[in-house]
Design a protein around this motif. Structure first.
Motif, PDB file in Angstrom:
ATOM      1  N   ARG A 106       0.850  -1.187   0.000  1.00 32.20           N
ATOM      2  CA  ARG A 106       0.000   0.000   0.000  1.00 32.20           C
ATOM      3  C   ARG A 106       0.889   1.242   0.000  1.00 32.20           C
ATOM      4  N   VAL A 107       0.602   2.158  -0.908  1.00 33.26           N
ATOM      5  CA  VAL A 107       1.353   3.409  -0.994  1.00 33.26           C
ATOM      6  C   VAL A 107       0.352   4.552  -1.150  1.00 33.26           C
ATOM      7  N   ASP A 108       0.610   5.684  -0.524  1.00 35.22           N
ATOM      8  CA  ASP A 108      -0.228   6.867  -0.692  1.00 35.22           C
ATOM      9  C   ASP A 108       0.374   7.795  -1.738  1.00 35.22           C
ATOM     10  N   GLY A 109      -0.481   8.643  -2.305  1.00 31.29           N
ATOM     11  CA  GLY A 109      -0.059   9.503  -3.393  1.00 31.29           C
ATOM     12  C   GLY A 109       1.058  10.469  -3.036  1.00 31.29           C
ATOM     13  N   HIS A 110       1.126  10.900  -1.778  1.00 33.24           N
ATOM     14  CA  HIS A 110       2.154  11.856  -1.365  1.00 33.24           C
ATOM     15  C   HIS A 110       3.311  11.207  -0.630  1.00 33.24           C
ATOM     16  N   ALA A 111       3.291   9.872  -0.494  1.00 34.27           N
ATOM     17  CA  ALA A 111       4.376   9.191   0.203  1.00 34.27           C
ATOM     18  C   ALA A 111       5.642   9.205  -0.652  1.00 34.27           C
ATOM     19  N   MET A 112       6.773   9.501  -0.020  1.00 31.52           N
ATOM     20  CA  MET A 112       8.052   9.523  -0.716  1.00 31.52           C
ATOM     21  C   MET A 112       8.879   8.350  -0.208  1.00 31.52           C
ATOM     22  N   LEU A 113       8.960   7.289  -1.029  1.00 36.57           N
ATOM     23  CA  LEU A 113       9.586   6.046  -0.612  1.00 36.57           C
ATOM     24  C   LEU A 113      11.098   6.086  -0.804  1.00 36.57           C
ATOM     25  N   PRO A 114      11.864   5.504   0.122  1.00 36.79           N
ATOM     26  CA  PRO A 114      13.283   5.294  -0.183  1.00 36.79           C
ATOM     27  C   PRO A 114      13.418   4.296  -1.317  1.00 36.79           C
ATOM     28  N   GLU A 115      14.514   4.370  -2.055  1.00 35.75           N
ATOM     29  CA  GLU A 115      14.628   3.581  -3.282  1.00 35.75           C
ATOM     30  C   GLU A 115      14.688   2.074  -3.028  1.00 35.75           C
ATOM     31  N   ASP A 116      15.049   1.661  -1.811  1.00 39.11           N
ATOM     32  CA  ASP A 116      15.119   0.233  -1.502  1.00 39.11           C
ATOM     33  C   ASP A 116      13.914  -0.248  -0.699  1.00 39.11           C
ATOM     34  N   ARG A 209      -3.724  -9.702  13.349  1.00 34.14           N
ATOM     35  CA  ARG A 209      -3.116 -10.259  14.562  1.00 34.14           C
ATOM     36  C   ARG A 209      -4.063 -11.212  15.288  1.00 34.14           C
ATOM     37  N   SER A 210      -5.362 -10.881  15.302  1.00 34.24           N
ATOM     38  CA  SER A 210      -6.319 -11.711  16.028  1.00 34.24           C
ATOM     39  C   SER A 210      -6.574 -13.044  15.330  1.00 34.24           C
ATOM     40  N   THR A 211      -6.180 -13.167  14.061  1.00 34.84           N
ATOM     41  CA  THR A 211      -6.304 -14.435  13.345  1.00 34.84           C
ATOM     42  C   THR A 211      -4.969 -15.163  13.261  1.00 34.84           C
ATOM     43  N   GLY A 212      -4.040 -14.790  14.137  1.00 32.39           N
ATOM     44  CA  GLY A 212      -2.772 -15.500  14.234  1.00 32.39           C
ATOM     45  C   GLY A 212      -1.649 -14.938  13.398  1.00 32.39           C
ATOM     46  N   GLY A 213      -1.863 -13.826  12.718  1.00 31.91           N
ATOM     47  CA  GLY A 213      -0.825 -13.236  11.882  1.00 31.91           C
ATOM     48  C   GLY A 213       0.114 -12.336  12.659  1.00 31.91           C
ATOM     49  N   LEU A 214       1.226 -12.030  12.043  1.00 29.63           N
ATOM     50  CA  LEU A 214       2.253 -11.193  12.655  1.00 29.63           C
ATOM     51  C   LEU A 214       2.391  -9.895  11.870  1.00 29.63           C
ATOM     52  N   VAL A 215       2.331  -8.757  12.578  1.00 31.50           N
ATOM     53  CA  VAL A 215       2.602  -7.441  12.003  1.00 31.50           C
ATOM     54  C   VAL A 215       3.967  -7.014  12.515  1.00 31.50           C
ATOM     55  N   TRP A 216       4.854  -6.592  11.619  1.00 35.24           N
ATOM     56  CA  TRP A 216       6.260  -6.373  11.982  1.00 35.24           C
ATOM     57  C   TRP A 216       6.679  -4.946  11.626  1.00 35.24           C
ATOM     58  N   PHE A 217       7.287  -4.279  12.595  1.00 28.40           N
ATOM     59  CA  PHE A 217       7.835  -2.940  12.380  1.00 28.40           C
ATOM     60  C   PHE A 217       9.278  -3.049  11.925  1.00 28.40           C
ATOM     61  N   GLN A 218       9.572  -2.409  10.784  1.00 26.22           N
ATOM     62  CA  GLN A 218      10.918  -2.410  10.222  1.00 26.22           C
ATOM     63  C   GLN A 218      11.376  -0.953  10.058  1.00 26.22           C
ATOM     64  N   PRO A 219      12.247  -0.445  10.959  1.00 28.16           N
ATOM     65  CA  PRO A 219      12.624   0.978  10.891  1.00 28.16           C
ATOM     66  C   PRO A 219      13.382   1.356   9.624  1.00 28.16           C
ATOM     67  N   ARG A 220      13.927   0.394   8.885  1.00 21.89           N
ATOM     68  CA  ARG A 220      14.619   0.716   7.639  1.00 21.89           C
ATOM     69  C   ARG A 220      13.638   1.164   6.562  1.00 21.89           C
ATOM     70  N   MET A 221      12.359   0.859   6.731  1.00 23.95           N
ATOM     71  CA  MET A 221      11.333   1.297   5.766  1.00 23.95           C
ATOM     72  C   MET A 221      10.832   2.674   6.204  1.00 23.95           C
ATOM     73  N   ARG A 222      11.623   3.669   5.934  1.00 18.60           N
ATOM     74  CA  ARG A 222      11.350   5.033   6.394  1.00 18.60           C
ATOM     75  C   ARG A 222      10.754   5.854   5.250  1.00 18.60           C
ATOM     76  N   VAL A 223       9.492   6.266   5.406  1.00 20.62           N
ATOM     77  CA  VAL A 223       8.765   6.941   4.334  1.00 20.62           C
ATOM     78  C   VAL A 223       8.530   8.404   4.710  1.00 20.62           C
ATOM     79  N   SER A 224       8.947   9.315   3.861  1.00 15.52           N
ATOM     80  CA  SER A 224       8.740  10.738   4.125  1.00 15.52           C
ATOM     81  C   SER A 224       7.264  11.096   3.965  1.00 15.52           C
ATOM     82  N   TYR A 225       6.781  11.956   4.868  1.00 21.01           N
ATOM     83  CA  TYR A 225       5.367  12.328   4.910  1.00 21.01           C
ATOM     84  C   TYR A 225       5.267  13.838   5.078  1.00 21.01           C
ATOM     85  N   ARG A 226       4.421  14.481   4.287  1.00 21.57           N
ATOM     86  CA  ARG A 226       4.240  15.928   4.381  1.00 21.57           C
ATOM     87  C   ARG A 226       3.046  16.231   5.292  1.00 21.57           C
ATOM     88  N   PRO A 227       3.243  16.935   6.408  1.00 22.11           N
ATOM     89  CA  PRO A 227       2.151  17.216   7.341  1.00 22.11           C
ATOM     90  C   PRO A 227       1.125  18.195   6.765  1.00 22.11           C
TER      91      PRO A 227
END
Length: 340
Positions: A106-116, A209-227
C-alpha cells in the motif's frame, strides 16, 4: 518461516536471487499535480522483481482521471480502476482486487519512498514470516508550521510511543505505516473494512493479529510524509483520528489503553476546571497546568527548530491533543460498525 514459491532462501545475494513480483496499490483523489511523480517513484524502485501499479481513482475535482489514464496508456505496468465512493478503504479494496501478485504494497499519493523500500519489505517478510511489514512515517515540513507539526508527530508528547511515528527497534507491532502484505493474509481477513473512513489500517492490522498473523515494524522502511499545512487542516485530521479510533474501540473490545485515553481525559479535566473556575478559582490550575506543561515540553522537544517553528510548537501540540480528545468524546454511537 514462510517463503514465496518463486524465490529462493533469503541467503541468496540481492544480485543473483529471483525476487517475487509485487503489486503496489495507490488510492488517488485530486492528485493531478503529484500523481505522475508518485507513480514514477514506485516504478523506479531498486527492486529486482516485477512491479505493477494499480491506481484506484476517486471522483476528483481536477484532471486526475485524465493523468492516470495517460500514465496507464504509456506504461503497461500501470492499471487504473474506478473508486466511485472516493473513500480510502474502498479504493484499496478495489485496487487489491485488480492486482495480480502475492505481495501487495500500500502506498499513498504523497508518500516519498526510499529507493530500496520494496526490497527491504520483501526481505523482512521472508526473514520474519510476517503477514504485514511497515516502517516509519517520517514527517518532514517545509514551512514553519509544517516543521512544527513534523516535530510534534515524531515526539512522544505529540503522538505517544507508537514506533511508526517515533522510531525504534524492529519487532512485532500493533500497527505500522502503510504496509506491505501477503495476499493470503488480506484474503484471510477479508481486506479493508469499508465501514472505517479513518483508522482502517489499525483496524485491519488488529484482525490480522487476532487471526494468528504477525505485524512487523521495520525501521529501515522510512517513508517521508508531508504534514497538514495549517491549523484548521491539522485540527480536522486529528478530530477524525479520535472519532474513528473510538469506533474501533467499540468494534473490538480490549483495543483501548491509557495512551489513547489520555487526550479525552485531559479535555474533560480542562473543561471541568474552566466550568468551576467562576466559583472556585483553583479550577484554573488545571488548564493553566496543561498550558505550562505544553510550553515546557515544546522547549525540550523543539531543539534545533527554526524560531518560527518553535513558536508554533505549543499550539500544534495543543491542537493535536484537544482535537483528538474531542473527536473521541463526541464520536456518535451511530458510527458503530454493523454486525458482520
Amino acid at each position: 518461516m514462510k517463503q514465496f514459491p518463486d524465490s529462493p532462501a533469503p541467503a541468496s545475494s540481492p544480485e543473483t536471487r529471483v525476487w517475487p513480483p509485487v503489486s503496489v496499490v495507490i488510492p488517488v483523489l485530486n492528485e493531478e499535480r503529484h500523481l505522475r511523480e508518485a507513480v514514477n517513484q514506485v516504478l523506479s524502485q531498486k527492486y529486482g522483481g516485477p512491479i505493477e501499479v494499480v491506481l484506484a481513482i476517486g471522483p476528483s475535482r481536477d484532471r486526475t482521471q485524465e493523468v492516470a489514464d495517460a500514465i496507464a496508456a504509456e506504461d503497461p505496468r500501470v492499471t487504473v480502476v474506478p473508486n466511485p465512493t472516493g473513500r480510502t478503504p474502498n479504493a484499496l479494496n478495489a485496487a487489491i482486487a485488480a492486482s495480480r501478485n502475492g505481495i501487495i504494497a500500500r502506498v499513498d499519493g504523497h508518500a516519498m519512498l526510499p529507493e530500496d523500500y520494496l526490497q527491504v519489505a520483501v526481505e523482512t517478510l521472508e526473514e520474519t514470516g510476517a503477514d504485514n511489514v511497515g516502517g516509519v512515517m517520517a514527517a518532514e515540513g517545509t514551512t514553519p508550521f509544517e516543521q512544527a507539526v513534523a516535530r510534534a508527530m515524531t515526539s512522544k508528547i505529540g503522538v505517544g510511543g507508537a514506533r511508526f511515528h517515533t522510531g525504534g527497534t524492529a519487532g512485532p507491532a500493533d500497527t505500522v505505516y502503510l504496509g506491505v502484505f501477503r495476499r493470503e493474509a488480506l484474503d484471510r481477513v477479508g481486506g479493508y473494512d469499508e465501514h472505517f473512513q479513518r483508522a482502517q489500517d489499525w483496524e485491519m492490522n488488529h484482525r490480522i493479529r487476532s487471526t494468528g498473523g504477525l505485524v512487523w515494524f521495520q525501521p529501515r522502511m522510512r517513508v517521508s510524509y508531508r504534514p497538514r499545512p495549517d491549523i484548521r487542516a491539522l485540527a480536522k485530521q486529528y478530530f477524525h483520528y479520535g472519532r474513528w479510533r473510538r469506533v474501533v474501540a467499540r468494534t473490538h473490545e480490549g483495543t483501548i489503553n491509557l495512551r489513547y485515553l489520555a487526550p479525552p481525559m485531559a479535555v474533560l479535566a480542562m473543561l471541568a476546571g474552566l466550568l468551576v473556575s467562576p466559583f472556585f478559582w483553583p479550577g484554573l490550575l488545571i488548564p493553566g497546568g496543561y498550558v505550562a506543561a505544553i510550553v515546557a515540553g515544546s522547549a525540550v522537544t523543539g531543539s534545533g527548530l527554526p524560531p518560527g517553528a518553535l513558536l508554533r510548537l505549543p499550539l500544534v501540540y495543543a491542537t493535536m491533543h484537544v482535537s483528538w480528545g474531542w473527536g473521541f468524546l463526541t464520536s456518535p454511537a451511530s458510527l458503530a460498525r454493523p454486525e458482520r
